[in-house]
Design a protein around this motif. Structure first.
Motif, PDB file in Angstrom:
ATOM      1  N   LYS B 322       0.847  -1.181   0.000  1.00 46.99           N
ATOM      2  CA  LYS B 322       0.000   0.000   0.000  1.00 46.99           C
ATOM      3  C   LYS B 322       0.890   1.243   0.000  1.00 46.99           C
ATOM      4  O   LYS B 322       1.762   1.380   0.853  1.00 46.99           O
ATOM      5  CB  LYS B 322      -0.883  -0.022   1.248  1.00 46.99           C
ATOM      6  N   ILE B 324       0.821   5.522  -0.287  1.00 43.32           N
ATOM      7  CA  ILE B 324       0.016   6.751  -0.325  1.00 43.32           C
ATOM      8  C   ILE B 324       0.917   7.898  -0.782  1.00 43.32           C
ATOM      9  O   ILE B 324       2.019   8.079  -0.263  1.00 43.32           O
ATOM     10  CB  ILE B 324      -0.601   7.085   1.052  1.00 43.32           C
ATOM     11  N   ASP B 392      -5.462   5.708   7.474  1.00 43.09           N
ATOM     12  CA  ASP B 392      -4.855   4.774   6.529  1.00 43.09           C
ATOM     13  C   ASP B 392      -3.341   4.661   6.684  1.00 43.09           C
ATOM     14  O   ASP B 392      -2.768   3.625   6.355  1.00 43.09           O
ATOM     15  CB  ASP B 392      -5.164   5.205   5.087  1.00 43.09           C
ATOM     16  N   THR B 396       0.037   1.592   6.013  1.00 38.79           N
ATOM     17  CA  THR B 396       0.678   1.919   4.740  1.00 38.79           C
ATOM     18  C   THR B 396       2.162   1.580   4.792  1.00 38.79           C
ATOM     19  O   THR B 396       2.830   1.840   5.787  1.00 38.79           O
ATOM     20  CB  THR B 396       0.513   3.426   4.444  1.00 38.79           C
ATOM     21  N   ALA B 431       3.245   5.561   9.172  1.00 36.73           N
ATOM     22  CA  ALA B 431       3.516   4.642   8.071  1.00 36.73           C
ATOM     23  C   ALA B 431       4.880   3.976   8.273  1.00 36.73           C
ATOM     24  O   ALA B 431       5.698   4.440   9.062  1.00 36.73           O
ATOM     25  CB  ALA B 431       3.492   5.389   6.748  1.00 36.73           C
TER      26      ALA B 431
END
Lengths: 104, 480
Positions: B322, B324, B392, B396, B431
């Motif tokens: 993932k 971002i 999120d 990530t 993250a």
């Protein structure tokens, strides 16, 4: 005070439209902030109607007033046409959606 | 008034309201814009053909009016077709300023007409001897409001346009907001004084008021730092609506009134949203004391900066699950939105989930990043708003920061002496890995050092955004 009485209905409209505006626009997602601004900007070009009225009542030999009025009409119209056209272009881009992505 | 004209006006008002309502969703927004546009054109044409004043007279000087409308239409169409999507903030400012100019000019012409007759609009009914009746204080207030607001909108938007297109630099001096307030107060006081002493006041004061309005517009936008531009643009948008609304009162015209006030409301909502996103109060904004001079940002963050090569970065990105991307103004400057989308597609083809985290004030106007990415065909489903993004980040693998700085600066959370303290940020530090693309170690627009660059999880990728992305794309391709 006469002015207030003469414009009473306008003032009522003013108050209601303030609340209406907040209610109508409040939920715009941030994706659409720029188009919203540009769209609103185009609507503010509605002042063009005032510019036409002012121009339409100037005496035909008052060139200073005619010139200034003409400028008001031109700037107002650029605002209206440019504003709506640019917003349309922007929103057209937003429409081009691709196939659903992995996120789903 | 002609009843057909009334009907057209009523329908136009409905189209404005419905059009704005439809702006609430991406799917209906385009139709909404078209509806409102159609309503506007209808109102303009109906006014041209059917308007009658109190004496039952239609519009004179039709040739001039039609000529003006035609010229305006052509300019508007040409400019809107030619303008680059990346130049959208400038374009919106410019158009906004023109609307303000129109409103101010209307007030000037009306005031000129009144001044010619010594502000006498008739004779009072109650005296046979014919005491002259002067124009009412209400009308004068409206005229002056239109003049001042329109002037501020025009000059302020022009300065904003100049700054956004890099023609004008930030300029400010100590105590500027006090001078700004004095300018604004003086223009209002002269207006009030003139309204009260209408019989004796020389007309040239009108020009003084106009100049003061214009000056205020210039002075309150010049010191604004680029990062604060979204607030100013929204505020000027609101002013343009209010200045238009004054004409509604002047001509007892409901279309102008409703249109103007709706815009005033829209601009105000955006202003408040932008203020919230930057943790600034509206008073602070109205005072003109923006954060342009926040260079004295206390001790800068210290530590070592890690750099990562593009090939290593490509490997990490390719094997992530993932990713971002956090875009900022730097992405717009580098014109790297297309390259960004290309990288996104490439990674997605490898099974990496790629999304974009959008901070509400990233860029130079509200929603700037969204427009930029939409231009590059990024689907808006992949754009995540701040609250969701902050959830999120935990799951990530890689956050790629492209030209964003202040909106990811942890000082907003940790350092109470920082000028951006309290501003909601994208908290990327949860993250697993953070990549930051920057051209150099120069601080961001607000002039604040960013501790994030020294964070153990952070690796820097220096270079121009577009070039860097293209090299990164090649590296990712070479992995196959």
């Amino acid at each position: 005070m006469n002015w207030l009485i003469a414009n009473e209905s306008m003032i009522y409209i003013l108050i209601m439209v303030i609340f209406l505006g907040f209610a109508v626009i409040n939920k715009v997602p941030s994706v659409l902030h720029t188009p919203l601004m540009s769209h609103a900007n185009a609507i503010s070009g509605v002042v063009i109607i005032g510019a036409m009225i002012v121009m339409g009542q100037v005496e035909a030999d008052n060139y200073l007033a005619l010139g200034l009025g003409l400028l008001a009409v031109v700037t107002g119209m650029v605002n209206v046409v440019g504003g709506f056209a640019v917003t349309d272009r922007m929103l057209h881009m937003f429409k081009k959606k691709e196939a659903p992505k992995a996120e789903k | 008034m002609n009843s057909i004209l009334s009907i057209v006006y009523i329908l136009s008002v409905v189209s404005f309201i419905v059009g704005l309502r439809m702006m609430n969703q991406p799917s209906s927004s385009r139709a909404g814009n078209q509806w409102a546009g159609a309503g506007m054109i209808a109102a303009i044409l109906a006014t041209l053909l059917m308007y009658r004043n109190e004496a039952g007279q239609g519009l004179q000087n039709q040739i001039w009016i039609i000529g003006g409308l035609a010229v305006g239409t052509v300019i508007g169409l040409v400019v809107s077709k030619k303008i680059q999507m990346t130049a959208m903030p400038e374009m919106v400012s410019l158009l906004n300023g023109l609307g303000g100019a129109s409103a101010a000019l209307i007030s000037i012409v009306e005031l000129m007409k009144l001044a010619e007759n010594g502000f006498i609009v008739g004779m009072t009914a109650d005296t046979q001897s014919g005491v002259p009746a002067y124009v009412s204080g209400g009308t004068m207030s409206i005229l002056f409001s239109g003049l001042i607001l329109g002037g501020i909108t025009f000059s302020g938007s022009m300065v904003a346009w100049g700054k956004l297109s890099g023609r004008i630099n930030d300029f400010g001096f100590k105590g500027q907001h006090i001078i700004n307030l004095i300018i604004l107060a003086t223009s209002i006081l002269i207006s009030a004084w003139m309204t009260i002493n209408i019989e004796t006041t020389p007309a040239y004061w009108i020009i003084v008021i106009a100049i003061l309005g214009l000056l205020y517009g210039v002075f309150f936008t010049t010191p604004v730092g680029g990062a604060d531009m979204p607030v100013v643009i929204s505020l000027l948008n609101s002013f343009s609506g209010l200045s238009a609304a004054t004409s509604g009162f002047l001509y007892d015209n409901k279309v102008i009134l409703v249109g103007g006030i709706l815009v005033g409301a829209a601009g105000t909502i955006l202003t408040v949203l932008m203020c919230k996103a930057m943790n600034r109060s509206l008073i602070n904004v109205l005072m003109g004391s923006f954060g342009g001079s926040s260079a004295d940002a206390g001790p800068g963050a210290q530590g070592t900066v890690k750099e990562i090569s593009k090939s290593d970065a490509a490997v990490v990105l390719s094997y992530a699950q993932k990713v971002i991307i956090v875009p900022g103004y730097g992405l717009a400057v580098a014109q790297a939105q297309h390259a960004c989308h290309e990288l996104e597609k490439l990674l997605e083809a490898k099974g990496v989930q790629v999304t974009y985290a959008i901070h509400p004030v990233a860029g130079r106007m509200p929603g700037h990043m969204n427009v930029l990415l939409a231009e590059a065909d990024v689907s808006y489903d992949n754009l995540i708003e701040m609250d969701q993004a902050n959830k999120d980040f935990e799951s990530t693998d890689v956050v790629l920061i492209m030209g964003a700085n202040d909106v990811v600066n942890p000082a907003a959370k940790t350092n109470p002496s920082s000028p951006i303290y309290g501003m909601p940020i994208l908290d990327v530090s949860t993250a697993k890995t953070i990549f930051v693309n920057k051209r150099s170690m120069k601080p961001g627009y607000a002039g604040i050092e960013n501790e994030l660059f020294f964070h153990p999880k952070t690796s820097m990728i220096f270079g121009d955004g577009k070039k860097m992305l293209q090299e990164l794309i090649n590296e990712v391709r070479n992995l196959d």
